[in-house]
Scaffold this motif. Sequence first.
Motif, PDB file in Angstrom:
ATOM      1  N   ALA A 600      -1.517   8.334  -4.115  1.00 47.64           N
ATOM      2  CA  ALA A 600      -1.415   8.398  -2.645  1.00 47.64           C
ATOM      3  C   ALA A 600      -2.801   8.247  -2.020  1.00 47.64           C
ATOM      4  CB  ALA A 600      -0.776   9.712  -2.226  1.00 47.64           C
ATOM      5  N   THR A 601      -3.804   8.817  -2.662  1.00 49.73           N
ATOM      6  CA  THR A 601      -5.165   8.714  -2.119  1.00 49.73           C
ATOM      7  C   THR A 601      -5.651   7.268  -2.211  1.00 49.73           C
ATOM      8  OG1 THR A 601      -5.487  10.918  -3.029  1.00 49.73           O
ATOM      9  CG2 THR A 601      -7.454   9.798  -2.218  1.00 49.73           C
ATOM     10  N   MET A 602      -5.351   6.618  -3.316  1.00 45.52           N
ATOM     11  CA  MET A 602      -5.764   5.208  -3.448  1.00 45.52           C
ATOM     12  C   MET A 602      -5.043   4.338  -2.410  1.00 45.52           C
ATOM     13  SD  MET A 602      -6.314   4.334  -7.423  1.00 45.52           S
ATOM     14  CE  MET A 602      -4.789   4.932  -8.095  1.00 45.52           C
ATOM     15  N   ARG A 603      -3.796   4.696  -2.137  1.00 43.92           N
ATOM     16  CA  ARG A 603      -3.033   3.944  -1.141  1.00 43.92           C
ATOM     17  C   ARG A 603      -3.701   4.063   0.228  1.00 43.92           C
ATOM     18  NH1 ARG A 603       2.102   5.860  -2.643  1.00 43.92           N
ATOM     19  NH2 ARG A 603       2.161   7.221  -0.833  1.00 43.92           N
ATOM     20  N   ALA A 604      -4.147   5.278   0.556  1.00 45.45           N
ATOM     21  CA  ALA A 604      -4.810   5.493   1.850  1.00 45.45           C
ATOM     22  C   ALA A 604      -6.102   4.680   1.912  1.00 45.45           C
ATOM     23  CB  ALA A 604      -5.085   6.979   2.042  1.00 45.45           C
TER      24      ALA A 604
END
Length: 633
Positions: A600-604
């Motif tokens: 999720a952090t990489m997606r952000a």
Amino acid sequence: MGTFDEVYDRSMADPEGFWGEAAGAIHWDTPPERVLDDSNPPFYRWFRGGRLNTCFNALDRWVDGGDGVDEVRADQPALIHDSPVTGTVTTYTYRELRDLVARFAGALADLGVGVGDRVVVYMPMVPEAAVAMLACARLGAVHSVVFGGFAPHELAIRIDDARPKVIVSASCGIEGSKVIEYKPLLDRALDLAGSSAPEHCVILQRPQAEATLLEGRDHAWADLVAAAEPHPCVPVEATDPLYVLYTSGTTGKPKGVVRDNGGHAVALRWSMANVYGVAPGEVFWAASDVGWVVGHSYIVYAPLLSGCTTVMYEGKPVGTPDPGAFWRVAAQHDVSVLFTAPTALRAIKKEDAGGAHLAGHDLSGLRALFLAGERTDPDTYEWAVELLGIPVIDHWWQTETGWAVAANCLGIEALPVKAGSPTRPVPGYRVEILDELGAEVEPGRDGSIAVRLPLPPGSLPTLWNDDKRFVSSYLSTYEGYYLTGDGGRVDDDGYLFVMGRIDDVINVAGHRLSTGAMEEVLATHPAVAECAVIGVADELKGQMPLGLVVLKNGVEVDDEALEKELVQLVRDEIGAVASFKRAVVVARLPKTRSGKVLRATMRAIADGRDFAVPSTIDDPAVLDEIGAALDHA
Ligand code: COA
Ligand code: AMP
């Protein structure tokens, strides 16, 4: 009938009375003994003891008349196949479709197909795909349609799980201007499936690319049908499976969603009248593909169960031949309600934002546009409302539920629309937003979207041959609830806002795909030590997959060459539909201290959104490295 609130409240207070009444619209060979069997939670079964045939309800009763039939529709169009890619429009009346289906059912029976046997259908958008599905239903056999855009490996996994007696396919599909030969893909899948492969394949020969048939195993559709006798409808238990439809989960092994006969027929018939507000005799067009749940429910079953005319469209929203294609089809066939995915509208908007291609098409009969498959973003919503001047209704559902969980039920009472929301939970579904501990959160707060058990008729009773996975995937996170896998919130007016998946499933052009499955494919490349696939925001397709790969120690490769190889690998293994086009080499993946990859952090980071650095992160410096690698790529 009452206001929306009254209808909804009644479905909650008295589900048995509510659905028992809805069951009156279906022809039963034996009426159900019980409306809801709740004796074995969390497994609930609807209409136990009832016997019916879904194909009889979809076709024969409209041809021959009988109880609950307001008028005989034998000569009314049942299915219009509109195919700009072959330059043909073909109409089948209810009588013609029934006769074709009965004869093809006879052909399948000649190959040994009977009650409970599986038949895999791997076909493009041709009428014979619907004929094959309905013929299975007629025999009490279980169809499993596999979307044509999946590669042999994906088809093989499904064959292996479903163990079909017969596979029905075609020599080719036509994707825009490309002719795609299906037979080599099928042959490869059968090789991969090994001992799970069936003895018989039925191949529809299409003139655009005829296939070479294998003596003994492959049968030409036309030859089989010519030699077959029409087969009557075989009544089955309401709780018997009608079909299995595989859908992406979080791993490479897709989930075989089971649909039963009784609950499905009742729910879909109810939904046509109450969700879509469509009456028998009207024309309904779901611009999707029979390989997806939208195609099962709203190209094939619901319109026919309701005595409507369904449109089956073999074309694209743009390029076949232009962005006016949808308006041409809707006008030409006098469509009352159109259902498509927001991505299709975005594709049209991109090429014809001003709506010049609407000119000359009389859409006065079009009452509403329904959208699903992904969230309708407010921009697309506003554009469509302005262009068409009719209600544009976002509604939310899943392969698992088979029909809408949240919608603006135009057949009951049109509620005010809030852009970005699929409106309110549909009668039958008690939707709640839960926190990590399973407590309901306040209106306005985000959480996990869950549905209180029992789910209404039509939704999945289990996964094919896998009750355990059904429970572990959907029912074990929150006791007494079905976990949808989507996150979102409810506002003070009870409107639901679905903000996206909170698991490893992504939606690319309205197609549901598993990032886990793509990771499994990337990991097979000899240079790859570790990888993650995330869905990043895309203006046209909503999301696009992006691979982040860590190389094995000492491996030296050209990044561009590696990307090409990985793209090809995903195309070969999963299929073109995955739209996997980008892979970026990174030094490390960001992880928690316990080793969980922070997707999720990489997606952000990839979407350029603000994010909080997770407190559990092992080394925050990795996030900067990822940002730099993505900027550079
Ligand atoms: N058989 C074989 N290949 C297929 C296929 C099928 N049935 N469906 C798609 N593909 C291929 C496409 O040809 C494309 O191949 P390419 O990479 O060689 O160009 C690839 O899979 C990706 O397809 P798609 O994501 O559909 O992209 P597109 O550029 O062809 O079309 C849209 C974009 C938006 C027009 C199209 O995706 C669309 O109409 N979407 C609506 C989605 C929908 O109906 N969803 C169902 C839920 S409602
Ligand atoms: P599928 O099973 O292929 O129909 O995909 C179901 C998933 O698509 C849902 O779990 C959602 O993530 C997404 N989806 C479908 N319709 C909507 C919608 N109207 N709004 C938001 N997400 C949607």
